[in-house]
Design an enzyme around this catalytic site. Structure first.
Site, PDB file in Angstrom:
ATOM      1  N   ASP A   1       0.858  -1.186   0.000  1.00  0.00           N
ATOM      2  CA  ASP A   1       0.000   0.000   0.000  1.00  0.00           C
ATOM      3  C   ASP A   1       0.896   1.240   0.000  1.00  0.00           C
ATOM      4  O   ASP A   1       2.129   1.147  -0.163  1.00  0.00           O
ATOM      5  CB  ASP A   1      -1.023  -0.037   1.140  1.00  0.00           C
ATOM      6  CG  ASP A   1      -0.425   0.220   2.522  1.00  0.00           C
ATOM      7  OD1 ASP A   1       0.811   0.392   2.635  1.00  0.00           O
ATOM      8  OD2 ASP A   1      -1.211   0.244   3.497  1.00  0.00           O
TER       9      ASP A   1
ATOM     10  N   CYS B   1       2.861  -3.245   4.125  1.00  0.00           N
ATOM     11  CA  CYS B   1       2.017  -2.085   4.478  1.00  0.00           C
ATOM     12  C   CYS B   1       2.677  -1.404   5.666  1.00  0.00           C
ATOM     13  O   CYS B   1       3.855  -1.650   5.937  1.00  0.00           O
ATOM     14  CB  CYS B   1       0.565  -2.487   4.724  1.00  0.00           C
ATOM     15  SG  CYS B   1       0.266  -3.517   6.175  1.00  0.00           S
TER      16      CYS B   1
ATOM     17  N   THR C   1       2.238  -1.614   9.015  1.00  0.00           N
ATOM     18  CA  THR C   1       2.626  -2.553  10.076  1.00  0.00           C
ATOM     19  C   THR C   1       2.782  -3.983   9.583  1.00  0.00           C
ATOM     20  O   THR C   1       3.317  -4.831  10.310  1.00  0.00           O
ATOM     21  CB  THR C   1       1.532  -2.585  11.159  1.00  0.00           C
ATOM     22  OG1 THR C   1       0.297  -2.984  10.515  1.00  0.00           O
ATOM     23  CG2 THR C   1       1.347  -1.221  11.819  1.00  0.00           C
TER      24      THR C   1
ATOM     25  N   HIS D   1       8.988 -24.356   9.768  1.00  0.00           N
ATOM     26  CA  HIS D   1       7.905 -25.047  10.471  1.00  0.00           C
ATOM     27  C   HIS D   1       6.532 -24.857   9.835  1.00  0.00           C
ATOM     28  O   HIS D   1       5.685 -25.741   9.941  1.00  0.00           O
ATOM     29  CB  HIS D   1       7.819 -24.568  11.928  1.00  0.00           C
ATOM     30  CG  HIS D   1       8.952 -25.058  12.782  1.00  0.00           C
ATOM     31  ND1 HIS D   1       8.954 -24.944  14.158  1.00  0.00           N
ATOM     32  CD2 HIS D   1      10.127 -25.668  12.452  1.00  0.00           C
ATOM     33  CE1 HIS D   1      10.083 -25.455  14.641  1.00  0.00           C
ATOM     34  NE2 HIS D   1      10.814 -25.892  13.625  1.00  0.00           N
TER      35      HIS D   1
ATOM     36  N   HIS E   1       6.255 -31.370  10.873  1.00  0.00           N
ATOM     37  CA  HIS E   1       5.636 -30.083  10.546  1.00  0.00           C
ATOM     38  C   HIS E   1       4.669 -30.210   9.367  1.00  0.00           C
ATOM     39  O   HIS E   1       3.730 -29.422   9.253  1.00  0.00           O
ATOM     40  CB  HIS E   1       6.717 -29.036  10.273  1.00  0.00           C
ATOM     41  CG  HIS E   1       7.592 -28.821  11.465  1.00  0.00           C
ATOM     42  ND1 HIS E   1       7.130 -28.252  12.631  1.00  0.00           N
ATOM     43  CD2 HIS E   1       8.881 -29.167  11.695  1.00  0.00           C
ATOM     44  CE1 HIS E   1       8.104 -28.226  13.523  1.00  0.00           C
ATOM     45  NE2 HIS E   1       9.176 -28.793  12.983  1.00  0.00           N
TER      46      HIS E   1
HETATM   47  C1  RB5 Z   1      -2.321   2.667   6.401  1.00  0.00           C
HETATM   48  O1  RB5 Z   1      -2.383   3.883   7.073  1.00  0.00           O
HETATM   49  C2  RB5 Z   1      -2.109   1.525   7.388  1.00  0.00           C
HETATM   50  O2  RB5 Z   1      -3.278   1.306   8.117  1.00  0.00           O
HETATM   51  C3  RB5 Z   1      -1.685   0.279   6.666  1.00  0.00           C
HETATM   52  O3  RB5 Z   1      -0.520   0.531   5.945  1.00  0.00           O
HETATM   53  C4  RB5 Z   1      -1.373  -0.931   7.536  1.00  0.00           C
HETATM   54  O4  RB5 Z   1      -0.509  -0.611   8.563  1.00  0.00           O
HETATM   55  C5  RB5 Z   1      -2.521  -1.713   7.979  1.00  0.00           C
HETATM   56  O5  RB5 Z   1      -2.418  -2.736   8.649  1.00  0.00           O
END
Ligand code: RB5
Length: 144
Positions: A8, A65, A67, A98, A133
């Protein structure tokens, strides 16, 4: 190896750096973007990458993305996908050894590009160990 990568708006720079690393590793890479920092919805990219891996068109998928959390939640909705959110190389190695993870999710706002690259290299070069596994992965797959 054929690898598909998506991201993203929060993951643009890290994803672009990882594309270069994958090409250096002689992977055939398809980058589906997004290519700008204009806000987009991460599930739209997660589903494209996840379906391309589940269908067998690509061997592995990478999702970036902010996180990595949203990408991993969305990708794991697709049958046949075992997406692993990794923030350090040890988990990346174990997700292959695993769990036979076929999609790697990374958080660009959590990791710097150097750590993201190290995690990617570890994940790409670690093979599934099979044996006991395999039985566990079969049980995961039976939930699809
Ligand atoms: C975008 O602001 C953020 O929510 C996205 O990149 C991500 O971290 C979502 O899990």
């Amino acid at each position: 190896m054929r690898v598909i990568i998506g991201n993203d708006h929060a993951g643009v720079a890290v994803a672009e750096a990882l594309v270069e690393v994958l090409r250096e590793m002689d992977c055939e890479v398809k980058h589906i973007g997004t290519f700008s920092t204009e806000s987009v919805d991460y599930p739209d990219y997660a589903v494209q990458v996840a379906k391309a891996v589940a269908s067998g068109e690509y061997h592995r998928g990478i999702l970036v993305c902010g996180t990595g959390i949203g990408m991993s939640i969305a990708a794991n909705k697709v049958a046949g996908v075992r997406a692993a959110l990794c923030a350090e190389p040890y988990s990346a190695a174990l997700s292959r050894l695993h769990n036979d993870a076929n999609v790697l999710c990374l958080g660009a706002r959590v990791l710097g590009p150097g750590l993201a690259e190290e995690i990617l290299r570890t994940w790409m070069t670690t093979e599934f160990s099979g044996d006991r596994h395999q039985r566990r992965v079969d049980k995961i797959n039976s939930l699809d």
